[in-house]
Design a protein around this motif. Sequence first.
Motif, PDB file in Angstrom:
ATOM      1  N   GLN A 185     -16.908  25.141  72.351  1.00 38.40           N
ATOM      2  CA  GLN A 185     -17.233  26.244  73.241  1.00 38.40           C
ATOM      3  C   GLN A 185     -18.350  25.796  74.177  1.00 38.40           C
ATOM      4  O   GLN A 185     -19.322  25.182  73.730  1.00 38.40           O
ATOM      5  CB  GLN A 185     -17.661  27.479  72.443  1.00 38.40           C
ATOM      6  CG  GLN A 185     -16.529  28.113  71.661  1.00 38.40           C
ATOM      7  CD  GLN A 185     -16.983  29.305  70.849  1.00 38.40           C
ATOM      8  OE1 GLN A 185     -16.743  29.377  69.643  1.00 38.40           O
ATOM      9  NE2 GLN A 185     -17.640  30.250  71.498  1.00 38.40           N
ATOM     10  N   ILE A 237     -20.882  27.154  77.280  1.00 34.52           N
ATOM     11  CA  ILE A 237     -21.433  28.273  78.036  1.00 34.52           C
ATOM     12  C   ILE A 237     -22.108  27.726  79.293  1.00 34.52           C
ATOM     13  O   ILE A 237     -23.001  26.888  79.202  1.00 34.52           O
ATOM     14  CB  ILE A 237     -22.458  29.049  77.197  1.00 34.52           C
ATOM     15  CG1 ILE A 237     -21.839  29.512  75.873  1.00 34.52           C
ATOM     16  CG2 ILE A 237     -22.999  30.252  77.965  1.00 34.52           C
ATOM     17  CD1 ILE A 237     -22.837  30.067  74.889  1.00 34.52           C
ATOM     18  N   GLU A 265     -10.803  29.419  79.835  1.00 36.29           N
ATOM     19  CA  GLU A 265     -11.833  30.440  80.017  1.00 36.29           C
ATOM     20  C   GLU A 265     -11.660  31.552  78.997  1.00 36.29           C
ATOM     21  O   GLU A 265     -10.582  32.142  78.877  1.00 36.29           O
ATOM     22  CB  GLU A 265     -11.768  31.014  81.429  1.00 36.29           C
ATOM     23  CG  GLU A 265     -12.914  31.976  81.746  1.00 36.29           C
ATOM     24  CD  GLU A 265     -12.867  32.474  83.171  1.00 36.29           C
ATOM     25  OE1 GLU A 265     -13.563  31.909  84.024  1.00 36.29           O
ATOM     26  OE2 GLU A 265     -12.115  33.447  83.419  1.00 36.29           O
ATOM     27  N   ILE A 266     -12.726  31.844  78.246  1.00 35.28           N
ATOM     28  CA  ILE A 266     -12.660  32.929  77.260  1.00 35.28           C
ATOM     29  C   ILE A 266     -13.605  34.069  77.611  1.00 35.28           C
ATOM     30  O   ILE A 266     -13.523  35.142  77.026  1.00 35.28           O
ATOM     31  CB  ILE A 266     -12.965  32.412  75.837  1.00 35.28           C
ATOM     32  CG1 ILE A 266     -14.356  31.784  75.761  1.00 35.28           C
ATOM     33  CG2 ILE A 266     -11.913  31.429  75.387  1.00 35.28           C
ATOM     34  CD1 ILE A 266     -14.751  31.372  74.369  1.00 35.28           C
ATOM     35  N   LYS A 267     -14.510  33.836  78.570  1.00 31.73           N
ATOM     36  CA  LYS A 267     -15.399  34.906  79.010  1.00 31.73           C
ATOM     37  C   LYS A 267     -15.880  34.604  80.412  1.00 31.73           C
ATOM     38  O   LYS A 267     -16.428  33.532  80.666  1.00 31.73           O
ATOM     39  CB  LYS A 267     -16.604  35.043  78.059  1.00 31.73           C
ATOM     40  CG  LYS A 267     -17.545  36.173  78.437  1.00 31.73           C
ATOM     41  CD  LYS A 267     -18.696  36.271  77.446  1.00 31.73           C
ATOM     42  CE  LYS A 267     -19.650  37.389  77.813  1.00 31.73           C
ATOM     43  NZ  LYS A 267     -20.782  37.478  76.876  1.00 31.73           N
ATOM     44  N   ASP A 312     -18.445  35.445  83.307  1.00 36.30           N
ATOM     45  CA  ASP A 312     -19.738  36.081  83.566  1.00 36.30           C
ATOM     46  C   ASP A 312     -20.453  35.268  84.632  1.00 36.30           C
ATOM     47  O   ASP A 312     -21.137  34.297  84.346  1.00 36.30           O
ATOM     48  CB  ASP A 312     -20.570  36.141  82.285  1.00 36.30           C
ATOM     49  CG  ASP A 312     -21.794  37.035  82.424  1.00 36.30           C
ATOM     50  OD1 ASP A 312     -22.298  37.170  83.558  1.00 36.30           O
ATOM     51  OD2 ASP A 312     -22.248  37.594  81.406  1.00 36.30           O
ATOM     52  N   ASN A 354     -20.130  31.387  82.866  1.00 34.07           N
ATOM     53  CA  ASN A 354     -18.830  31.554  82.222  1.00 34.07           C
ATOM     54  C   ASN A 354     -18.764  30.764  80.921  1.00 34.07           C
ATOM     55  O   ASN A 354     -19.481  29.778  80.732  1.00 34.07           O
ATOM     56  CB  ASN A 354     -17.705  31.091  83.154  1.00 34.07           C
ATOM     57  CG  ASN A 354     -17.613  31.944  84.412  1.00 34.07           C
ATOM     58  OD1 ASN A 354     -18.016  33.108  84.408  1.00 34.07           O
ATOM     59  ND2 ASN A 354     -17.097  31.371  85.484  1.00 34.07           N
ATOM     60  N   GLU A 355     -17.880  31.203  80.030  1.00 34.70           N
ATOM     61  CA  GLU A 355     -17.726  30.531  78.744  1.00 34.70           C
ATOM     62  C   GLU A 355     -16.298  29.989  78.628  1.00 34.70           C
ATOM     63  O   GLU A 355     -15.329  30.708  78.875  1.00 34.70           O
ATOM     64  CB  GLU A 355     -18.023  31.497  77.602  1.00 34.70           C
ATOM     65  CG  GLU A 355     -18.066  30.837  76.238  1.00 34.70           C
ATOM     66  CD  GLU A 355     -18.634  31.752  75.161  1.00 34.70           C
ATOM     67  OE1 GLU A 355     -18.405  31.466  73.968  1.00 34.70           O
ATOM     68  OE2 GLU A 355     -19.288  32.742  75.518  1.00 34.70           O
ATOM     69  N   TYR A 356     -16.209  28.708  78.268  1.00 35.53           N
ATOM     70  CA  TYR A 356     -14.915  28.040  78.137  1.00 35.53           C
ATOM     71  C   TYR A 356     -14.742  27.497  76.720  1.00 35.53           C
ATOM     72  O   TYR A 356     -15.698  27.364  75.960  1.00 35.53           O
ATOM     73  CB  TYR A 356     -14.805  26.889  79.144  1.00 35.53           C
ATOM     74  CG  TYR A 356     -14.704  27.338  80.581  1.00 35.53           C
ATOM     75  CD1 TYR A 356     -13.466  27.496  81.197  1.00 35.53           C
ATOM     76  CD2 TYR A 356     -15.846  27.615  81.322  1.00 35.53           C
ATOM     77  CE1 TYR A 356     -13.369  27.920  82.511  1.00 35.53           C
ATOM     78  CE2 TYR A 356     -15.769  28.040  82.642  1.00 35.53           C
ATOM     79  CZ  TYR A 356     -14.523  28.184  83.232  1.00 35.53           C
ATOM     80  OH  TYR A 356     -14.429  28.604  84.532  1.00 35.53           O
TER      81      TYR A 356
END
Length: 286
Positions: A22, A24, A58-60, A62, A67-69
């Motif tokens: 993950q 961020i 991409e899981i979030k 922002d 962004n969170e990958y």
Amino acid sequence: MIGNTTVCNFDNEFISLKIVNQAIGGDGTEIFNYNIKKYDTMSPSLKSFSLKVKADKEIKADELRGNEYRGEEGKYLEQGLTSYVITQSIPIDWALNDVVCQLEDGTETGATTIFRYGLLNVTIEQNKTTTCTFINTKRGNLEIIKKADEAKGDEEFNYDINFLSTGYLPYFTTQASLPFPPPLTSVKVKANEEETTKVYPGTYSVTEHLPQTSPSEDGWAIDKVDCELENGDKAGTRTGVGIRDLNIFAGKKTTCTFENSLGPRTTGEGGGERRGEPEEEIKTEK
């Protein structure tokens, strides 16, 4: 022979180790490299393996905080005979927040290495998959812009950047690749120039130390401090010596502009008067 059918059977390798990454604050192009080595104190030269994981899903989303990958890859390893050391080559500008390895039934396996970038004694069970999850955060940027129109030459203004808390970050453990809390960072900025410093995402205070002047000269004072997030929102709380409660987000830039002038010598550091804005709350995203 023409007219006959040939049947080919392919046996796929069983994935006994899965690494999940993950990330961020990235952009979906980051590749994280891993070294996997059998752990045997009696035979330190045992063969090692490498694995690359691209965090591109991409899981979030922002745009403010980063962004969170996520990405994952698997590998077949010899099972049941020995344990493994699994370490990450941490990319430049990134920090390792956390790493957890779990057996198929959810039991955690492995112990923190002395180098704080992976785990040793990770068990691989027969015909089962061990999953290791690594969480990385990209450092943020703090840009300090110094405005001092009355400067006569190369006056330097010193700043202390002090970490207050992880703020919005959901992940941080003692297995992280950075010391916790991050140490005080000191930065020098010349008059009418700017300086950018990479820091771990979180909430900070920034304190300005004024240049010393001789008794016969006016002293420096802080007139104004203005901080903005990358999206233009105002950030932080003004103090008499700088700014506090300042958020710096993963992979993003926060910019602070300090304006100074020479004033009558009264009291205070450098003989300068503390003129300008009183302490005030400034809108900040949390």
